[in-house]
Every structure is written in C-alpha cells, then in structure tokens.
Scaffold this motif. Structure first.
Motif, PDB file in Angstrom:
ATOM      1  N   VAL A   1       9.947   2.945  -0.292  1.00 31.52           N
ATOM      2  CA  VAL A   1       8.791   3.696   0.218  1.00 31.52           C
ATOM      3  C   VAL A   1       9.147   5.178   0.160  1.00 31.52           C
ATOM      4  N   ALA A   2       8.107   6.008   0.033  1.00 32.06           N
ATOM      5  CA  ALA A   2       8.327   7.450  -0.080  1.00 32.06           C
ATOM      6  C   ALA A   2       8.426   8.072   1.299  1.00 32.06           C
ATOM      7  N   ARG A   3       9.298   9.087   1.398  1.00 31.41           N
ATOM      8  CA  ARG A   3       9.334   9.929   2.596  1.00 31.41           C
ATOM      9  C   ARG A   3       8.325  11.056   2.415  1.00 31.41           C
TER      10      ARG A   3
ATOM     11  N   ARG B   1       0.826  -1.207   0.000  1.00 30.38           N
ATOM     12  CA  ARG B   1       0.000   0.000   0.000  1.00 30.38           C
ATOM     13  C   ARG B   1       0.864   1.263   0.000  1.00 30.38           C
ATOM     14  N   ILE B   2       1.888   1.306   0.866  1.00 35.57           N
ATOM     15  CA  ILE B   2       2.647   2.563   0.983  1.00 35.57           C
ATOM     16  C   ILE B   2       3.934   2.552   0.153  1.00 35.57           C
ATOM     17  N   GLY B   3       4.303   1.402  -0.379  1.00 29.55           N
ATOM     18  CA  GLY B   3       5.574   1.321  -1.105  1.00 29.55           C
ATOM     19  C   GLY B   3       5.404   0.802  -2.517  1.00 29.55           C
ATOM     20  N   ASP B   4       6.549   0.683  -3.180  1.00 34.03           N
ATOM     21  CA  ASP B   4       6.583   0.120  -4.528  1.00 34.03           C
ATOM     22  C   ASP B   4       7.496  -1.100  -4.427  1.00 34.03           C
ATOM     23  N   MET B   5       6.883  -2.266  -4.249  1.00 36.77           N
ATOM     24  CA  MET B   5       7.653  -3.445  -3.845  1.00 36.77           C
ATOM     25  C   MET B   5       7.565  -4.557  -4.874  1.00 36.77           C
ATOM     26  N   ARG B   6       8.603  -5.381  -4.872  1.00 35.79           N
ATOM     27  CA  ARG B   6       8.541  -6.639  -5.629  1.00 35.79           C
ATOM     28  C   ARG B   6       8.728  -7.781  -4.639  1.00 35.79           C
ATOM     29  N   TRP B   7       7.838  -8.744  -4.724  1.00 35.12           N
ATOM     30  CA  TRP B   7       7.880  -9.895  -3.809  1.00 35.12           C
ATOM     31  C   TRP B   7       8.472 -11.062  -4.574  1.00 35.12           C
ATOM     32  N   MET B   8       9.582 -11.530  -4.082  1.00 38.48           N
ATOM     33  CA  MET B   8      10.324 -12.523  -4.855  1.00 38.48           C
ATOM     34  C   MET B   8      10.433 -13.835  -4.104  1.00 38.48           C
TER      35      MET B   8
END
Ligand code: AMP
Ligand code: MG
Length: 410
Positions: A286-288, A264-271
């Motif tokens: 994640v954004a500050r 929700r708050i970040g731009d993630m890749r789940w590997m």
C-alpha cells in the motif's frame, strides 16, 4: 492453488532490502552489514602478559629454584618502559600489562613465592622463551577483515568491532512491523465474551513472534469488519511502520472487508497456496502519503494458520527487507525420524504438522512426535509444538519415516 515456492518467491520480490543507514555500534545489534570492515589497528596493540606473574630473562631462571631481585611492578594501563628487565632481575607484572623491555618470558605467580611488596622472588619453575607473552597483533593485524559484508551482527561482532576501534558502521535497518487483527467476533483484553464472540489471540501471538525475532512492533489493535475502520487503520499503520501484517478477512467469506479495502488502496495478490494450514495468503503493497510503498502481509485468521503463515512467508520477507541473503531467510531445518505415524491424505498440498522434536543423543537424531490435534484452530497443539514437520503431498508417514522439520526457535 499455487505452489509454496511460487507464493514465497512472489512475497520476496516485494520485500527488497531497506536502504542502509549509518549507526553507532550499540544500535547495530541484529542488523546486517552492507560492507566488510577491515582493521586499521593491531589487537592487542602491544605485547602484554597473559598472566599475573614475573617478567624475566630465560637464562636467569634456567636452573630453579632461583632467587631474583624484583625491580618494579607493571600494572594494566601502565607503560612498561620505566621498568626494563635487566639481566639477573625480575619485574612483577599483571595480566594485560605491557611486557617491559628485556622480557623474554613471564612466570606465573603460582610458580613463585611472590607477594605484592616483596623485594625478591623465588622462581620455582623454569620458563620457556615467550611463555605467557601475547605478542602485538596476536589476534588481529591491520588489514585483517574482521567482519564481512552481509554479516548478521551478534554480540561477538560488536565486540570485535569495538576492539578495532570502529564506532559506527553502515547496516540495513530491521523493519518495524505493524499488526492488526480484524473481525466482528473478536474481543480483546480479557473482556467478557458475548454470544458468538471469541478472543483475539492472533495479534498478541504475531506481535510476540515479531519481538522474539527482534523486530520493533506497532500494535494497531483490533478492528471490526467495517470498511472505513479497516481503511483508517491500514493507512495509519502504513505511516508508522515499514511493513504491515493483518490477520483475518483474507479468505472467501462474505464479510472479508480487508480484501475489499486492500484491493482499493493497495496493489495486492490474493493467493491460495497449496499448503495446510495457511492456504489463503494476501501479499502486496500500500502507498504512504509520500508515495513510498509498504509491504502488506495478509495472513489468515485461523490462529494456527496465522503463525504458520508468518513462519513461511512473513519472516522470510522481513529478513529479506533486513538485508539477509536469499539463502538465509528461514529458521533452522533438520531431518528427524518419526516416533509415531503422522496421518494425512493426498490433497495436492504440503502439510506442516505441529510436532515436538527431541534430540536423541544415543541415536544421534531428532525424534519427532505429534504435538496434538492438527486443525488450524488447535492452538493448544501449536503452543506445545517446537517444530513444523513438512509432509509432502501423499499418504500418511509411518513411524520410522524421515521427515523434514523446521525448528520454531529464534
Ligand atoms: P477469517 O480469516 O476472518 O475468515 O477468520 C478465520 C477464522 O479465524 C475464524 O474462525 C475467525 O473467528 C478466526 N479468527 C480470525 N481472526 C482471529 C484472531 N485475531 N484471533 C483468533 N481467531 C481469529
Ligand atoms: Mg473474519
């Protein structure tokens, strides 16, 4: 599953070097330089004596023993100009003192009968020309490159920079790293265990790894499997650090809220990486509040996995952020010879076995033995390991097989 190289390349792309910063020398230890440093001064700046002894002219002491009048003393920090070595005389001189005009050699005090206030000295050993004189620029001359761009500054680098009069320089700062443990089952600080509870070991271990490698850390503590609490802690961490490390909650469990929050708050890749241990890995940013982005390493919860994942992904990423070349992101790797079999089966994964590795002087090789039980929860074996042996996908390796080991030494 994706391969180790692909996962690692993805992580490194998200860890660009931090912008350089001008720092005083004393605050630059352990940082990587962004430009080369060229000396503008000679080192030593003047010809000086390498020993305590007597400055003489070579011809005056060609046949020994010879007794010469002592016309003065030059100490370190003095100018030698007031005490020239006239023919037929000697000048007492201390290590590091400038050699006076007329000096052709220095005779060490051990080769004389010299004492501090004596007005004469007997030279017992004939000097050769230029003996024990360190010429100006003997070490460094103006224009010499004393530190090249991309150098990891160690103590001797700071020493050579101080020697040529550099007071501050541009370096890539080392990231400050925040660590949080997640899980309802975790208990911190040695408090009594309730039913179903275990102790939080990962946070301490990861903070210690970071400090061992010279990073400043922020301890974000322990957070329950609770969305709001996890979000608050991650947002706080993003403001206080240059990179975030989470442990736990990145696998396929029902209460892995780290995943929910970071999605929700970040731009993630789940590997799912084709390695054992440490298969699950999350990486992204994640954004500050100010819009800049902070890399996040979502490490697995199993204690051995968290440490192995740190070595394989987190440390290289942090080194990249700290300005290390892409060819210099890992600890030392050597080839070793197995003293005993290391068991495994083909499963499509590279295994990183916890091993003990000893240098065998006679055989001139590293001898490798298992450090104990190889489960991803077997921390006792991790603690007694000093290396990870890389077992390619396939069958067991037998005693005598050559194996690549990553040394777990800072
Ligand atoms: P998870 O990734 O949250 O599913 O956790 C995987 C396993 O690691 C579970 O057995 C957890 O209890 C354990 N674990 C998770 N976090 C920690 C921690 N900080 N310290 C020790 N064990 C942990
Ligand atoms: Mg968990």
């Amino acid at each position: 599953m994706i391969g180790l190289d692909e996962a690692r390349a993805f992580v490194l792309t998200g860890c660009p070097p931090s912008p350089p910063e001008r720092r005083p020398l004393a605050a630059a230890l352990g940082c990587v330089t962004v430009s080369s440093v060229t000396a503008t001064e000679a080192v030593p700046p003047f010809a000086n004596s390498a020993v305590d002894g007597y400055a003489v002219r070579v011809a005056d002491a060609a046949s020994v023993p010879v007794r010469l009048p002592v016309t003065g003393t030059v100490r370190a920090g003095m100018s030698g100009l007031d005490h020239p070595v006239e023919p037929g005389t000697a000048v007492r001189i201390m290590t590091g003192a400038p050699v006076p005009p007329g000096t052709e050699a220095v005779v060490m005090v051990e080769d004389t009968d010299g004492t501090p206030d004596a007005i004469e000295v007997t030279i017992a050993v004939a000097p050769t020309a230029a003996q024990h004189i360190r010429p100006a620029g003997d070490d460094i001359v103006p224009g010499d490159e004393v530190v090249v761009a991309g150098t990891l500054l160690g103590p001797a680098h700071l020493g050579v920079l101080a020697t040529v009069g550099v007071a501050e320089l541009d370096v890539v700062p080392r990231p400050r790293v925040a660590v949080v443990s997640t899980g309802d089952e975790l208990v911190g600080d040695g408090r009594p265990l309730g039913p179903g509870q275990i102790r939080d070991s990962n946070r301490l271990g990861l903070l210690a790894l970071l400090r061992t490698y010279g990073y400043e850390t922020v301890d974000l503590g322990l957070v329950a499997d609770d969305e709001a609490a996890i979000e608050a802690v991650l947002r706080d961490g993003a403001e206080r650090a240059d990179a975030l490390v989470t442990t736990g909650g990145v696998s396929m469990g029902d209460f892995d809220f780290v995943k929910v929050v970071l999605d929700r708050i970040g731009d993630m890749r789940w590997m799912q990486v084709a390695i054992k241990p440490a298969k699950p890995l999350a990486f992204g940013t994640v954004a500050r509040g100010d819009g800049t982005r902070v890399p996040v390493f979502g490490l697995p919860g199993n204690p051995v996995s968290s440490m192995v994942s740190f070595e394989l992904f987190c440390r290289p990423g942090l080194r990249r952020m700290g300005g290390h070349a892409v060819t210099d992101l890992d600890g030392p790797t050597v080839d070793g010879v197995l003293d005993e079999p290391l068991r495994r089966r083909p499963d499509g994964k590279t295994h990183f076995a916890r091993v003990r590795c000893a240098w065998d002087h006679d055989m001139r090789t590293y001898r490798v033995r298992s450090a104990g039980a190889q489960g991803s929860h077997h921390m006792a074996a991790m603690a007694s390991a000093d290396a990870l042996a890389e077992l390619p996908d396939g069958d067991s390796l037998e005693a005598g097989a050559v194996v690549r080991v990553r040394l777990l030494r800072p």
